[in-house]
Design a protein around this motif. Sequence first.
Motif, short mmCIF file in Angstrom:
data_model
loop_
_atom_site.label_atom_id
_atom_site.label_comp_id
_atom_site.label_asym_id
_atom_site.label_seq_id
_atom_site.Cartn_x
_atom_site.Cartn_y
_atom_site.Cartn_z
N UNK A 10 0.85 -1.18 0.00
CA UNK A 10 0.00 0.00 0.00
C UNK A 10 0.89 1.24 0.00
N UNK A 11 0.65 2.15 -0.94
CA UNK A 11 1.44 3.37 -1.06
C UNK A 11 0.55 4.56 -0.74
N UNK A 12 0.84 5.29 0.34
CA UNK A 12 -0.01 6.43 0.71
C UNK A 12 0.23 7.63 -0.22
N UNK A 13 -0.85 8.21 -0.74
CA UNK A 13 -0.75 9.36 -1.63
C UNK A 13 -1.88 10.34 -1.33
N UNK A 14 -1.61 11.62 -1.56
CA UNK A 14 -2.68 12.61 -1.44
C UNK A 14 -3.15 13.06 -2.82
N UNK A 15 -2.27 13.03 -3.83
CA UNK A 15 -2.64 13.39 -5.20
C UNK A 15 -2.64 12.10 -6.03
N UNK A 16 -3.76 11.41 -6.01
CA UNK A 16 -3.87 10.10 -6.64
C UNK A 16 -3.53 10.14 -8.12
N UNK A 17 -4.10 11.07 -8.86
CA UNK A 17 -3.89 11.12 -10.31
C UNK A 17 -2.43 11.36 -10.67
N UNK A 18 -1.77 12.26 -9.96
CA UNK A 18 -0.36 12.57 -10.25
C UNK A 18 0.52 11.34 -10.02
N UNK A 19 0.34 10.68 -8.91
CA UNK A 19 1.16 9.51 -8.58
C UNK A 19 0.80 8.33 -9.50
N UNK A 20 -0.48 8.20 -9.81
CA UNK A 20 -0.92 7.15 -10.73
C UNK A 20 -0.22 7.31 -12.08
N UNK A 21 -0.18 8.52 -12.63
CA UNK A 21 0.50 8.78 -13.91
C UNK A 21 2.00 8.48 -13.80
N UNK A 22 2.61 8.82 -12.66
CA UNK A 22 4.05 8.59 -12.47
C UNK A 22 4.37 7.09 -12.56
N UNK A 23 3.64 6.28 -11.80
CA UNK A 23 3.91 4.84 -11.82
C UNK A 23 3.60 4.23 -13.18
N UNK A 24 2.55 4.69 -13.82
CA UNK A 24 2.15 4.13 -15.10
C UNK A 24 2.98 4.65 -16.26
N UNK A 25 3.13 5.97 -16.37
CA UNK A 25 3.76 6.56 -17.55
C UNK A 25 5.27 6.73 -17.43
N UNK A 26 5.76 7.13 -16.26
CA UNK A 26 7.20 7.35 -16.09
C UNK A 26 7.92 6.04 -15.80
N UNK A 27 7.43 5.30 -14.82
CA UNK A 27 8.10 4.06 -14.43
C UNK A 27 7.66 2.85 -15.25
N UNK A 28 6.57 2.99 -15.99
CA UNK A 28 6.02 1.94 -16.85
C UNK A 28 5.63 0.69 -16.08
N UNK A 29 5.09 0.86 -14.86
CA UNK A 29 4.52 -0.27 -14.15
C UNK A 29 3.20 -0.59 -14.85
N UNK A 30 2.83 -1.85 -14.86
CA UNK A 30 1.59 -2.27 -15.51
C UNK A 30 0.42 -2.07 -14.56
N UNK A 31 -0.60 -1.37 -15.02
CA UNK A 31 -1.81 -1.13 -14.23
C UNK A 31 -2.89 -2.11 -14.66
N UNK A 32 -3.41 -2.87 -13.70
CA UNK A 32 -4.49 -3.81 -13.98
C UNK A 32 -5.40 -3.89 -12.77
N UNK A 33 -6.66 -3.63 -12.98
CA UNK A 33 -7.66 -3.71 -11.90
C UNK A 33 -7.26 -2.89 -10.68
N UNK A 34 -6.81 -1.66 -10.88
CA UNK A 34 -6.44 -0.73 -9.82
C UNK A 34 -5.20 -1.16 -9.03
N UNK A 35 -4.42 -2.08 -9.59
CA UNK A 35 -3.18 -2.52 -8.97
C UNK A 35 -2.04 -2.32 -9.97
N UNK A 36 -0.86 -1.95 -9.45
CA UNK A 36 0.33 -1.82 -10.28
C UNK A 36 1.19 -3.06 -10.09
#
Length: 138
Positions: A10-36
């Motif tokens: 579990x990763x605590x975040x206050x700006x969900x969209x910003x961090x979501x884009x970082x893990x998905x677009x910058x780090x290229x983690x695979x997003x599936x069913x709300x899990x990276x």
Amino acid sequence: MLTMIRIKIIIPVSDYEKVNRYYKDVLEFELQDDLFFLPNGARDVALKLLIVDAASRETSSHRRHFPIFSFVIHSNFLSYCDNLMSRGAVFESVISHPGGYYARLSDPEGNQFEIECENFDEINGAPDPSNWPVYKRY
């Protein structure tokens, strides 16, 4: 259907969209069913972003800046890090030591994680890390 997840981080975040884009677009983690899922192909470890109040986050133990998780890549470490840097990943350190490589990164909210590699092999030649301000060799 997802494979059996053995560990959920579990990763605590206050700006969900910003961090979501970082893990998905910058780090290229695979997003599936709300899990990276980690880019090393591991399917038994998943990351989940948890929205927390920004004010309480600043005063909580979440701000101690210790790594939340680490993962291993098997080769091409310098190329992998160079690619992440070119997309805006925030590195705290990149270290070459007799046993391999180590890097510590932060997401946009200061959550830290680590990447390790025990192999110095680079398939297409390694970039020169000596000009990276965070690079150290031991």
